[in-house]
Design a protein around this motif. Structure first.
Motif, PDB file in Angstrom:
ATOM      1  N   ARG A 171       3.442  54.667 -62.005  1.00 17.74           N
ATOM      2  CA  ARG A 171       4.777  55.252 -61.994  1.00 17.74           C
ATOM      3  C   ARG A 171       5.782  54.132 -62.241  1.00 17.74           C
ATOM      4  O   ARG A 171       5.767  53.105 -61.567  1.00 17.74           O
ATOM      5  CB  ARG A 171       5.112  55.928 -60.661  1.00 17.74           C
ATOM      6  CG  ARG A 171       6.427  56.725 -60.795  1.00 17.74           C
ATOM      7  CD  ARG A 171       6.930  57.237 -59.478  1.00 17.74           C
ATOM      8  NE  ARG A 171       5.989  58.074 -58.760  1.00 17.74           N
ATOM      9  CZ  ARG A 171       5.723  59.354 -59.040  1.00 17.74           C
ATOM     10  NH1 ARG A 171       6.300  59.935 -60.053  1.00 17.74           N
ATOM     11  NH2 ARG A 171       4.864  60.034 -58.305  1.00 17.74           N
ATOM     12  N   ASP A 172       6.604  54.371 -63.249  1.00 20.43           N
ATOM     13  CA  ASP A 172       7.696  53.430 -63.500  1.00 20.43           C
ATOM     14  C   ASP A 172       8.897  53.974 -62.731  1.00 20.43           C
ATOM     15  O   ASP A 172       9.371  55.074 -63.019  1.00 20.43           O
ATOM     16  CB  ASP A 172       7.980  53.367 -65.007  1.00 20.43           C
ATOM     17  CG  ASP A 172       9.097  52.385 -65.317  1.00 20.43           C
ATOM     18  OD1 ASP A 172       9.721  51.871 -64.368  1.00 20.43           O
ATOM     19  OD2 ASP A 172       9.354  52.146 -66.510  1.00 20.43           O
ATOM     20  N   TYR A 173       9.379  53.241 -61.746  1.00 15.05           N
ATOM     21  CA  TYR A 173      10.471  53.736 -60.901  1.00 15.05           C
ATOM     22  C   TYR A 173      11.829  53.640 -61.601  1.00 15.05           C
ATOM     23  O   TYR A 173      12.823  54.097 -61.080  1.00 15.05           O
ATOM     24  CB  TYR A 173      10.524  52.960 -59.575  1.00 15.05           C
ATOM     25  CG  TYR A 173       9.330  53.255 -58.708  1.00 15.05           C
ATOM     26  CD1 TYR A 173       9.206  54.476 -58.068  1.00 15.05           C
ATOM     27  CD2 TYR A 173       8.312  52.321 -58.551  1.00 15.05           C
ATOM     28  CE1 TYR A 173       8.099  54.773 -57.300  1.00 15.05           C
ATOM     29  CE2 TYR A 173       7.203  52.594 -57.785  1.00 15.05           C
ATOM     30  CZ  TYR A 173       7.098  53.823 -57.159  1.00 15.05           C
ATOM     31  OH  TYR A 173       6.001  54.113 -56.405  1.00 15.05           O
ATOM     32  N   GLY A 174      11.852  52.987 -62.757  1.00 17.10           N
ATOM     33  CA  GLY A 174      13.153  52.778 -63.394  1.00 17.10           C
ATOM     34  C   GLY A 174      14.043  51.947 -62.493  1.00 17.10           C
ATOM     35  O   GLY A 174      15.262  52.108 -62.468  1.00 17.10           O
ATOM     36  N   GLN A 175      13.423  51.063 -61.724  1.00 16.07           N
ATOM     37  CA  GLN A 175      14.180  50.196 -60.804  1.00 16.07           C
ATOM     38  C   GLN A 175      13.664  48.767 -60.902  1.00 16.07           C
ATOM     39  O   GLN A 175      12.463  48.548 -61.116  1.00 16.07           O
ATOM     40  CB  GLN A 175      14.015  50.658 -59.350  1.00 16.07           C
ATOM     41  CG  GLN A 175      14.716  51.945 -59.028  1.00 16.07           C
ATOM     42  CD  GLN A 175      14.514  52.366 -57.569  1.00 16.07           C
ATOM     43  OE1 GLN A 175      13.894  51.662 -56.780  1.00 16.07           O
ATOM     44  NE2 GLN A 175      15.046  53.516 -57.228  1.00 16.07           N
ATOM     45  N   HIS A 176      14.569  47.819 -60.760  1.00 15.35           N
ATOM     46  CA  HIS A 176      14.213  46.422 -60.578  1.00 15.35           C
ATOM     47  C   HIS A 176      14.731  45.997 -59.203  1.00 15.35           C
ATOM     48  O   HIS A 176      15.719  46.543 -58.712  1.00 15.35           O
ATOM     49  CB  HIS A 176      14.848  45.540 -61.656  1.00 15.35           C
ATOM     50  CG  HIS A 176      14.155  45.639 -62.982  1.00 15.35           C
ATOM     51  ND1 HIS A 176      14.514  44.895 -64.079  1.00 15.35           N
ATOM     52  CD2 HIS A 176      13.100  46.389 -63.401  1.00 15.35           C
ATOM     53  CE1 HIS A 176      13.726  45.175 -65.102  1.00 15.35           C
ATOM     54  NE2 HIS A 176      12.862  46.075 -64.719  1.00 15.35           N
ATOM     55  N   ALA A 177      14.042  45.016 -58.597  1.00 13.98           N
ATOM     56  CA  ALA A 177      14.505  44.514 -57.287  1.00 13.98           C
ATOM     57  C   ALA A 177      15.209  43.180 -57.495  1.00 13.98           C
ATOM     58  O   ALA A 177      14.650  42.272 -58.131  1.00 13.98           O
ATOM     59  CB  ALA A 177      13.323  44.334 -56.344  1.00 13.98           C
ATOM     60  N   LEU A 178      16.406  43.083 -56.972  1.00 13.86           N
ATOM     61  CA  LEU A 178      17.128  41.803 -57.004  1.00 13.86           C
ATOM     62  C   LEU A 178      16.948  41.136 -55.642  1.00 13.86           C
ATOM     63  O   LEU A 178      17.180  41.758 -54.602  1.00 13.86           O
ATOM     64  CB  LEU A 178      18.609  42.058 -57.293  1.00 13.86           C
ATOM     65  CG  LEU A 178      19.479  40.804 -57.394  1.00 13.86           C
ATOM     66  CD1 LEU A 178      20.577  41.022 -58.430  1.00 13.86           C
ATOM     67  CD2 LEU A 178      20.113  40.428 -56.065  1.00 13.86           C
ATOM     68  N   LEU A 179      16.518  39.876 -55.670  1.00 17.09           N
ATOM     69  CA  LEU A 179      16.279  39.133 -54.420  1.00 17.09           C
ATOM     70  C   LEU A 179      17.288  38.008 -54.274  1.00 17.09           C
ATOM     71  O   LEU A 179      17.502  37.242 -55.218  1.00 17.09           O
ATOM     72  CB  LEU A 179      14.901  38.479 -54.470  1.00 17.09           C
ATOM     73  CG  LEU A 179      13.755  39.224 -53.831  1.00 17.09           C
ATOM     74  CD1 LEU A 179      13.481  40.484 -54.609  1.00 17.09           C
ATOM     75  CD2 LEU A 179      12.526  38.352 -53.840  1.00 17.09           C
ATOM     76  N   THR A 180      17.872  37.871 -53.113  1.00 20.57           N
ATOM     77  CA  THR A 180      18.739  36.730 -52.859  1.00 20.57           C
ATOM     78  C   THR A 180      18.916  36.558 -51.344  1.00 20.57           C
ATOM     79  O   THR A 180      18.251  37.227 -50.557  1.00 20.57           O
ATOM     80  CB  THR A 180      20.109  36.904 -53.571  1.00 20.57           C
ATOM     81  OG1 THR A 180      20.825  35.678 -53.502  1.00 20.57           O
ATOM     82  CG2 THR A 180      20.940  38.016 -52.966  1.00 20.57           C
TER      83      THR A 180
END
Ligand SMILES: Cc1cc2nc3c(=O)[nH]c(=O)nc-3n(C[C@H](O)[C@H](O)[C@H](O)COP(=O)(O)OP(=O)(O)OC[C@H]3O[C@@H](n4cnc5c(N)ncnc54)[C@H](O)[C@@H]3O)c2cc1C
Length: 385
Positions: A171-180
Motif C-alpha cells: 500500500r502506497d500511503y501517499g505520505q512521506h515522513a519528515l523527521l527533525t
C-alpha cells in the motif's frame, strides 16, 4: 573466493539481524558458524551510524535488548501517550500508572542502538562479513548458496533481514515522513504525543539525547513534506506549532530535516524452504504508533527460539523448526500490520462523520481503562502466542 559452510547466514546487519545474531550466539555450540553479512548501504542516508531515525521501543523490546546488554546508554522514558486529532473533539491519554509499569516505552536513536549492537556482535563470536549487498543465489535440499560480491558461501539456513520489505501486500500511503528535532517552551517530561491531522499523523516523542526537546515525525503528502523540508527554520517552526497546537508552548526547530517515503510492503509467508525472512525484510509498516522495529525484534526472538534445538543438531532438517517459527508469527504480524495500516488512513478520510466517530472512539478510550488496556498492552509488548 569460496568460504566454508555456515550453519546460519543472516543477510542484513540492521538492528533486527544483529539481535538475531546475538540470540543465536547464546545457544549455538559454536557461534562462529553463524555468519552476519553486512552489506554496504545503497544510499548515504541509509548509513546506520548516521541514520536520523529515533525509535519508540516498547517495554518488551527494552527487556529483550537489556537481556543482550544491547540497550543504548541514552534513552528517554515515555510515561504518558496523548492521542488526539486536529480540529475534532476527542482525545485519549494512556498512562503508565494505569498499568502499573515503570514506563510505557522508551525512545532511542537508531544510530545509538546500532553502535551498541555493533559492540555486542563484535564480542559475540559470530562471524561478521562486510562487503557489497549479499544475495541468495539458490537452495537445494541440503543448504543455501549465497554471494556477497566476489565471495560465495553456503549455509544450512539463510535469514533475510535486509529491510527491503516484500511485494505480496503493498500500500502506497501517499505520505512521506519528515523527521527533525524541536525545542518546546513548555516541555513536559515523559510525555509522547500522537496527533492525527488531515495530512497524516504527527508524533512528538521525548528526545533520547536532549532533555526538553522532542523528536518530530510528521507525515504528509510527498509534495507537502518536500515543501516543509525546504522552509526556513522560522517558517517551519510556525507550521509545526500550528499543526501541533499549544500543548507544549512554542515549538522551535533548528535541526536538520530528513524525509522518508512510507509504504506497506509485506510478505505473506516468512519461510521458503531453508530461507526465512524477518524484520523490515518481511514487513515495512507505516511508522504510526512506532511498531516496525518492535515487531521485527519479536520476529528475531521467535526465530532464535525456534532454531535453538536444531542448532545442536544442524545436520537434521530444519523444516519443522522453520514451520514452527512461521506459524507462531502469523497473528502478531497480522494484527500489528492491520492496526498501523488502518490508523493513518481512517483519521485522514476528510469525511466529517468518520472523523467525528474517531473522536468519539478516542473519548471512549479515555473514559474507560478496560478499553484502553488492549491497546496499551499491544504498545507495551505486542501480541504473543
Ligand atoms: C520515519 C520512521 C520512524 C520510525 N519509528 C519507529 C519507532 O518509533 N519504533 C519502531 O519500532 N520502529 C520505527 N520505525 C521502523 C524501524 O525503523 C524499522 O522497523 C527497523 O529499522 C527495521 O530494522 P531491520 O533491521 O529489519 O531493517 P533496517 O533497519 O532497514 O536494516 C537493514 C540493514 O540491512 C542492510 N542491507 C540491505 N540490503 C542488504 C543486502 N542485500 N545484504 C546485506 N545487507 C543489506 C541495510 O544497509 C541495513 O543496514 C520507523 C521507521 C521510519 C521510516
Amino acid at each position: 573466493m569460496t568460504l566454508s559452510a555456515f550453519d546460519i547466514a543472516i543477510l542484513g546487519a540492521g538492528p533486527v539481524g544483529r539481535v538475531l545474531a546475538l540470540m543465536l550466539a547464546r545457544v549455538a555450540p559454536d557461534p562462529s558458524r553463524i555468519a552476519l553479512l553486512q552489506g554496504a548501504a545503497a544510499a548515504p542516508a541509509a548509513v546506520p551510524a548516521t541514520d536520523p531515525r529515533v525509535l519508540a521501543m516498547n517495554h518488551g523490546s527494552r527487556v529483550l535488548l537489556e537481556s543482550l546488554h544491547a540497550w543504548p546508554a541514552r534513552s528517554a522514558d515515555i510515561l504518558n501517550i496523548h492521542v488526539s486529532q486536529r480540529g475534532r473533539l476527542g482525545r485519549s491519554v494512556i498512562r503508565n500508572t494505569d498499568f502499573d509499569v515503570p514506563q510505557l516505552g522508551c525512545v532511542v536513536a537508531y544510530s545509538a542502538l546500532h553502535a551498541r549492537l555493533e559492540e555486542c556482535v563484535a564480542a559475540s563470536g559470530v562471524t561478521l562479513l562486510s562487503g557489497p549487498p549479499a544475495v541468495v543465489d539458490g537452495q537445494d535440499a541440503d543448504g543455501v548458496r549465497i554471494s556477497q560480491g566476489e565471495t560465495a558461501l553456503s549455509c544450512r539456513i539463510a535469514v533475510q533481514s535486509d529491510g527491503a520489505g516484500g511485494g505480496d501486500v503493498r500500500r502506497d500511503y501517499g505520505q512521506h515522513a519528515l523527521l527533525t528535532t524541536a525545542h518546546a517552551s513548555l516541555p513536559r517530561r515523559g510525555w509522547a504525543w500522537e496527533r492525527f491531522t488531515a495530512e497524516g499523523p504527527l508524533a512528538l516523542l521525548p528526545h533520547p539525547q536532549t532533555p526538553d526537546a522532542y523528536s518530530v515525525v510528521w507525515c504528509s503528502a510527498p509534495e507537502r513534506a518536500a515543501e516543509l523540508a525546504a522552509l526556513d527554520n522560522l517558517a517551519f517552526s510556525q507550521a509545526l506549532s500550528a499543526a501541533f497546537g499549544d500543548r507544549l508552548g512554542r515549538l522551535t526547530c533548528q535541526a536538520p530535516r530528513h524525509v522518508f517515503p512510507l509504504a506497506l510492503n509485506a510478505r505473506r509467508g516468512l519461510v521458503q524452504g531453508r530461507v526465512a525472512v524477518i524484520g523490515n525484510a518481511a514487513q515495512t509498516l507505516h511508522p504510526v504508533a512506532g511498531q516496525g522495529l518492535n515487531l521485527g525484534l519479536r520476529d528475531a526472538a521467535r526465530l532464535a527460539q525456534s532454531l535453538g534445538g536444531w542448532l545442536a543438531q544442524p545436520n537434521a532438517t530444519p523444516a519443522q523448526a522453520l514451520r514452527d517459527f512461521a506459524r507462531a508469527r502469523q497473528v502478531d504480524r497480522l494484527i500489528t500490520a492491520s492496526v498501523t495500516d488502518l490508523m493513518p488512513r481512517i483519521f485522514a478520510t476528510g469525511l466529517a462523520p468518520v472523523e467525528h466517530a474517531c473522536g468519539l472512539a478516542l473519548l471512549g478510550l479515555d473514559l474507560a481503562t478496560p478499553l484502553r488496556a488492549p491497546l496499551a498492552r499491544h504498545l507495551l509488548q505486542g501480541f504473543r502466542v
